[in-house]
Design a protein around this motif. Structure first.
Motif, short mmCIF file in Angstrom:
data_model
loop_
_atom_site.label_atom_id
_atom_site.label_comp_id
_atom_site.label_asym_id
_atom_site.label_seq_id
_atom_site.Cartn_x
_atom_site.Cartn_y
_atom_site.Cartn_z
N ARG A 139 0.88 -1.19 0.00
CA ARG A 139 0.00 0.00 0.00
C ARG A 139 0.91 1.23 0.00
N TYR A 140 1.58 1.41 -1.14
CA TYR A 140 2.64 2.44 -1.26
C TYR A 140 2.12 3.85 -0.99
N TYR A 141 0.82 4.08 -1.24
CA TYR A 141 0.25 5.42 -1.05
C TYR A 141 0.14 5.78 0.44
N LEU A 142 0.38 4.79 1.33
CA LEU A 142 0.39 5.10 2.77
C LEU A 142 1.83 5.26 3.30
N GLY A 186 0.10 8.57 -6.01
CA GLY A 186 -1.01 7.72 -5.57
C GLY A 186 -2.08 8.58 -4.94
N THR A 187 -3.20 7.98 -4.60
CA THR A 187 -4.30 8.71 -3.97
C THR A 187 -4.40 8.29 -2.51
N PHE A 188 -4.30 9.27 -1.63
CA PHE A 188 -4.42 8.99 -0.20
C PHE A 188 -5.89 8.73 0.11
N PRO A 189 -6.18 7.71 0.95
CA PRO A 189 -7.59 7.40 1.22
C PRO A 189 -8.31 8.52 1.95
N ASP A 190 -9.64 8.50 1.91
CA ASP A 190 -10.46 9.50 2.59
C ASP A 190 -10.40 9.24 4.10
N VAL A 203 -12.58 7.61 8.67
CA VAL A 203 -12.05 6.75 9.74
C VAL A 203 -12.19 7.42 11.11
N ILE A 204 -12.28 8.75 11.10
CA ILE A 204 -12.32 9.49 12.38
C ILE A 204 -13.74 9.44 12.94
N PRO A 205 -13.92 8.74 14.08
CA PRO A 205 -15.28 8.59 14.62
C PRO A 205 -15.82 9.92 15.17
N THR A 206 -17.14 10.08 15.07
CA THR A 206 -17.74 11.33 15.55
C THR A 206 -18.69 11.09 16.72
N GLY A 207 -19.07 9.81 16.94
CA GLY A 207 -20.07 9.56 17.99
C GLY A 207 -19.52 8.98 19.28
N SER A 218 -1.37 17.71 8.08
CA SER A 218 -0.56 16.52 7.78
C SER A 218 -1.26 15.32 8.39
N VAL A 219 -1.33 14.24 7.61
CA VAL A 219 -2.01 13.02 8.07
C VAL A 219 -1.16 11.82 7.68
N ALA A 220 -1.06 10.86 8.59
CA ALA A 220 -0.39 9.59 8.28
C ALA A 220 -1.19 8.46 8.90
N THR A 221 -1.24 7.33 8.21
CA THR A 221 -1.95 6.17 8.75
C THR A 221 -1.35 4.88 8.19
N ASP A 222 -1.43 3.82 8.98
CA ASP A 222 -0.98 2.51 8.47
C ASP A 222 -2.15 1.51 8.50
N GLY A 223 -3.37 2.03 8.66
CA GLY A 223 -4.54 1.16 8.69
C GLY A 223 -4.93 0.73 10.10
N HIS A 224 -3.97 0.78 11.04
CA HIS A 224 -4.26 0.41 12.44
C HIS A 224 -4.36 1.64 13.32
N ARG A 225 -3.72 2.71 12.89
CA ARG A 225 -3.73 3.97 13.67
C ARG A 225 -3.62 5.12 12.69
#
Length: 372
Positions: A153-156, A245-249, A253-257, A174-181
């Motif tokens: 997942r090179y785009y991450l 690459g395209t960074f995911p939306d 992932v950020i919870p609001t409730g 700035s945003v970074a994620t590896d799918g777990h955090r």
């Protein structure tokens, strides 16, 4: 070429540029640093074809010229010379070798012609803006730990830098994620960043940049386009290709409730996580948090070696909840927080948890739970 300069100046610049050079190279010229002496300075340049760093340092140029020599070798030589020494760099008439002389020490290095050295052509940049080095350092340091190392997942594999409107004000995020955090930081968008494309800065570039933005008094000029970014930090210029690459939306992932609020002393919590996770196997490293009114109990159970628990006082008044997290991820986030307390916003054992820095509203962290 014949040039004389102070060891400290030469070492400082070499330290900045030689790190870009990979230790193992199939292309010999990429192991070299380009030295170009003219006017009253010596310019050094190194590249790995994706990233290029140049820096000029004051020098007494007796005869101008340019050549390339092995970067790590030159750095190691200069590093071992005595402090305060003067260093003379002189090329042979035929340009095939360069002599490095300092005091009674003399070294002869093989050269490769300057014409072979690749140029990372920058092209034109669509946006240019200036940032305080402190602001840029914050954007990087608060998020870089969450960059993914998974090559598929090179785009991450980098930090996503983009502008975003919050309450009518434009922010640079700035945003970074590896799918777990996920880690997110933001500052007020500087003039010139309006309408910039969202870009992904590669992990290696982020790592080099982090080492260069040490001086708090330096303004960093940032130029960028869809494919390249260039940072000018004092006398150092770092140019890098961007991840295509395209960074995911990430907003999804950020919870609001999340309505269960836990406030806990950051240092006590980090120390307790560190202690109980001693017993966990490297594979899982899950820590179970049992949260009840006024208290958090941390527990680790390892069938091979035993178990550990620790209780901590906490500010919590919602329904009891049990949730598991990767211990390393908890420690990574705790290390980024600057306040004395950390605020966790929880939903349930299977949903992502939000972690806020009580002393810094611009930073936000999301952690996915683990089954325990």
């Amino acid at each position: 070429m014949r040039v004389i300069l102070e060891r400290s100046n030469l070492l400082k610049s070499l330290n900045h540029v030689h790190r870009v050079v990979e230790r193992r190279n199939t292309i010999p010229i990429l192991s070299n640093v380009l030295l170009n002496a003219e006017g009253a300075s010596l310019e050094m340049k190194a590249t790995d074809l994706d990233l290029e760093v140049t820096e000029a340092t004051p020098a007494k140029v007796e005869r101008g010229g340019a050549t390339t020599v092995p970067a790590h070798l030159l750095y190691d030589i200069v590093r071992k010379l005595s402090d305060g020494a003067e260093v003379m760099l002189k090329t042979d008439e035929d340009g095939n070798a360069m002599t490095v002389t300092s005091g009674r020490s003399s070294f002869r290095l093989q050269c490769l012609p300057q014409s072979d050295f690749p140029e990372l052509s920058a092209g034109s940049f669509s946006h240019i803006f200036r940032l305080d080095s402190v602001a840029l350092k914050g954007l990087i340091e608060k998020t870089q730990f969450a960059i993914s190392t998974e090559e598929t997942r090179y785009y991450l594999n980098g930090i996503y830098l983009h502008t975003h409107e919050v309450g009518g004000k434009l922010k640079l995020r700035s945003v970074a994620t590896d799918g777990h955090r996920l880690a997110r930081a933001e500052i007020d968008a500087p003039a010139g960043s309006e309408g910039m494309p969202g870009i992904i800065i590669p992990r290696k570039t982020v790592s080099e940049l982090q080492k260069l933005v040490d001086d708090p008094n330096v303004a960093v000029t940032t130029e960028l386009s869809d494919t390249k970014i260039r940072f000018t930090i004092g006398s150092v210029v770092l140019t890098s290709k961007l991840i295509d690459g395209t960074f995911p939306d990430y907003q999804r992932v950020i919870p609001t409730g999340n309505d269960k609020k836990l406030i806990i002393d950051r240092q006590s919590f980090a120390a307790a996580v560190d202690r109980v996770s001693t017993i966990s196997s490297e594979r899982g490293r899950a820590v179970k948090l049992s949260i009840t009114e006024g208290q958090v109990t941390l527990a680790v159970n390892n069938p091979d070696s035993g178990s550990a628990t620790e209780e901590l006082a906490a500010d919590y008044s919602s329904d009891p909840i049990e949730i598991g997290f990767n211990a390393k991820y908890l420690l990574d986030v705790a290390a980024q927080l600057t306040g004395t307390e950390a605020k966790f916003m929880l939903a349930d054992a299977g949903s992502p948890t939000l972690i806020h820095d009580m002393a810094d509203e611009t930073a936000l962290y999301v952690l996915m739970p683990m089954r325990v």
